[in-house]
Design a protein around this motif. Structure first.
Motif, PDB file in Angstrom:
ATOM      1  N   GLN A  29      -8.984  -0.311   7.957  1.00  0.00           N
ATOM      2  CA  GLN A  29      -8.768   1.064   8.427  1.00  0.00           C
ATOM      3  C   GLN A  29      -7.823   1.814   7.484  1.00  0.00           C
ATOM      4  OE1 GLN A  29      -8.511  -1.287  11.366  1.00  0.00           O
ATOM      5  NE2 GLN A  29     -10.676  -0.853  11.650  1.00  0.00           N
ATOM      6  N   TYR A  30      -6.809   1.104   7.001  1.00  0.00           N
ATOM      7  CA  TYR A  30      -5.865   1.738   6.075  1.00  0.00           C
ATOM      8  C   TYR A  30      -6.575   2.127   4.783  1.00  0.00           C
ATOM      9  CZ  TYR A  30      -1.452   2.789   3.766  1.00  0.00           C
ATOM     10  OH  TYR A  30      -0.425   3.432   3.127  1.00  0.00           O
ATOM     11  N   LEU A  36      -7.436   3.676  -0.810  1.00  0.00           N
ATOM     12  CA  LEU A  36      -6.917   2.608  -1.675  1.00  0.00           C
ATOM     13  C   LEU A  36      -7.863   1.412  -1.661  1.00  0.00           C
ATOM     14  CD1 LEU A  36      -3.175   2.563  -0.515  1.00  0.00           C
ATOM     15  CD2 LEU A  36      -4.047   3.502  -2.648  1.00  0.00           C
ATOM     16  N   GLY A  37      -7.809   0.604  -2.724  1.00  0.00           N
ATOM     17  CA  GLY A  37      -8.537  -0.657  -2.751  1.00  0.00           C
ATOM     18  C   GLY A  37      -7.864  -1.668  -1.831  1.00  0.00           C
ATOM     19  N   HIS A  38      -8.555  -2.767  -1.562  1.00  0.00           N
ATOM     20  CA  HIS A  38      -8.060  -3.746  -0.593  1.00  0.00           C
ATOM     21  C   HIS A  38      -6.687  -4.304  -0.962  1.00  0.00           C
ATOM     22  CE1 HIS A  38      -7.613  -7.472   1.689  1.00  0.00           C
ATOM     23  NE2 HIS A  38      -8.369  -6.889   2.588  1.00  0.00           N
ATOM     24  N   THR A  39      -6.515  -4.736  -2.199  1.00  0.00           N
ATOM     25  CA  THR A  39      -5.254  -5.364  -2.617  1.00  0.00           C
ATOM     26  C   THR A  39      -4.087  -4.394  -2.491  1.00  0.00           C
ATOM     27  OG1 THR A  39      -6.471  -6.766  -4.143  1.00  0.00           O
ATOM     28  CG2 THR A  39      -4.105  -6.645  -4.465  1.00  0.00           C
ATOM     29  N   THR A  40      -4.266  -3.181  -2.995  1.00  0.00           N
ATOM     30  CA  THR A  40      -3.205  -2.172  -2.935  1.00  0.00           C
ATOM     31  C   THR A  40      -2.897  -1.811  -1.492  1.00  0.00           C
ATOM     32  OG1 THR A  40      -4.051  -1.301  -5.018  1.00  0.00           O
ATOM     33  CG2 THR A  40      -2.448   0.060  -3.848  1.00  0.00           C
ATOM     34  N   ALA A  41      -3.937  -1.627  -0.682  1.00  0.00           N
ATOM     35  CA  ALA A  41      -3.746  -1.278   0.729  1.00  0.00           C
ATOM     36  C   ALA A  41      -2.973  -2.380   1.454  1.00  0.00           C
ATOM     37  CB  ALA A  41      -5.095  -1.039   1.404  1.00  0.00           C
ATOM     38  N   LEU A  45       0.800  -1.967   3.057  1.00  0.00           N
ATOM     39  CA  LEU A  45       1.070  -2.216   4.475  1.00  0.00           C
ATOM     40  C   LEU A  45       2.128  -3.297   4.632  1.00  0.00           C
ATOM     41  CD1 LEU A  45      -2.425  -2.018   6.185  1.00  0.00           C
ATOM     42  CD2 LEU A  45      -0.447  -0.576   6.647  1.00  0.00           C
ATOM     43  N   ARG A  46       2.067  -4.320   3.797  1.00  0.00           N
ATOM     44  CA  ARG A  46       3.069  -5.386   3.860  1.00  0.00           C
ATOM     45  C   ARG A  46       4.449  -4.820   3.526  1.00  0.00           C
ATOM     46  NH1 ARG A  46       1.173  -8.795   0.234  1.00  0.00           N
ATOM     47  NH2 ARG A  46      -0.526  -9.345   1.619  1.00  0.00           N
ATOM     48  N   ALA A  47       4.520  -3.957   2.519  1.00  0.00           N
ATOM     49  CA  ALA A  47       5.796  -3.334   2.148  1.00  0.00           C
ATOM     50  C   ALA A  47       6.330  -2.482   3.298  1.00  0.00           C
ATOM     51  CB  ALA A  47       5.630  -2.490   0.887  1.00  0.00           C
ATOM     52  N   PHE A  48       5.442  -1.734   3.956  1.00  0.00           N
ATOM     53  CA  PHE A  48       5.863  -0.922   5.103  1.00  0.00           C
ATOM     54  C   PHE A  48       6.403  -1.815   6.218  1.00  0.00           C
ATOM     55  CE2 PHE A  48       2.538   2.618   4.096  1.00  0.00           C
ATOM     56  CZ  PHE A  48       3.359   3.126   3.098  1.00  0.00           C
TER      57      PHE A  48
END
Length: 70
Positions: A29-30, A36-41, A45-48
């Motif tokens: 969903q993000y 964004l691509g999967h890795t960046t997304a 999200l992990r950083a958030f």
């Protein structure tokens, strides 16, 4: 907490809006929200979720992992 770029801040706001409406979000969903691509997304999200000030946290693990509002 970490300081996010203007773009990340904008995406964080979109993620929070989405979570307010839907309660939880997966990486997929993000990706749709942000383009964004999967890795960046996933990394963003992990950083958030690592930053307490964002109000976003992770529940579950592996393919069952979802992001929720704290």
């Amino acid at each position: 907490g970490a300081t996010f770029s203007l773009y990340q801040g904008n995406r964080l706001q979109r993620a929070k809006n989405y979570l307010s409406k839907h309660g939880f979000m997966r990486v997929k969903q993000y990706m749709q929200l942000t383009g964004l691509g999967h890795t960046t997304a996933a990394n963003e999200l992990r950083a958030f979720s690592d930053d307490l000030s964002t109000g976003i946290t992770i529940m579950g693990r592996g393919s069952a992992k979802v992001y929720i509002k704290k």
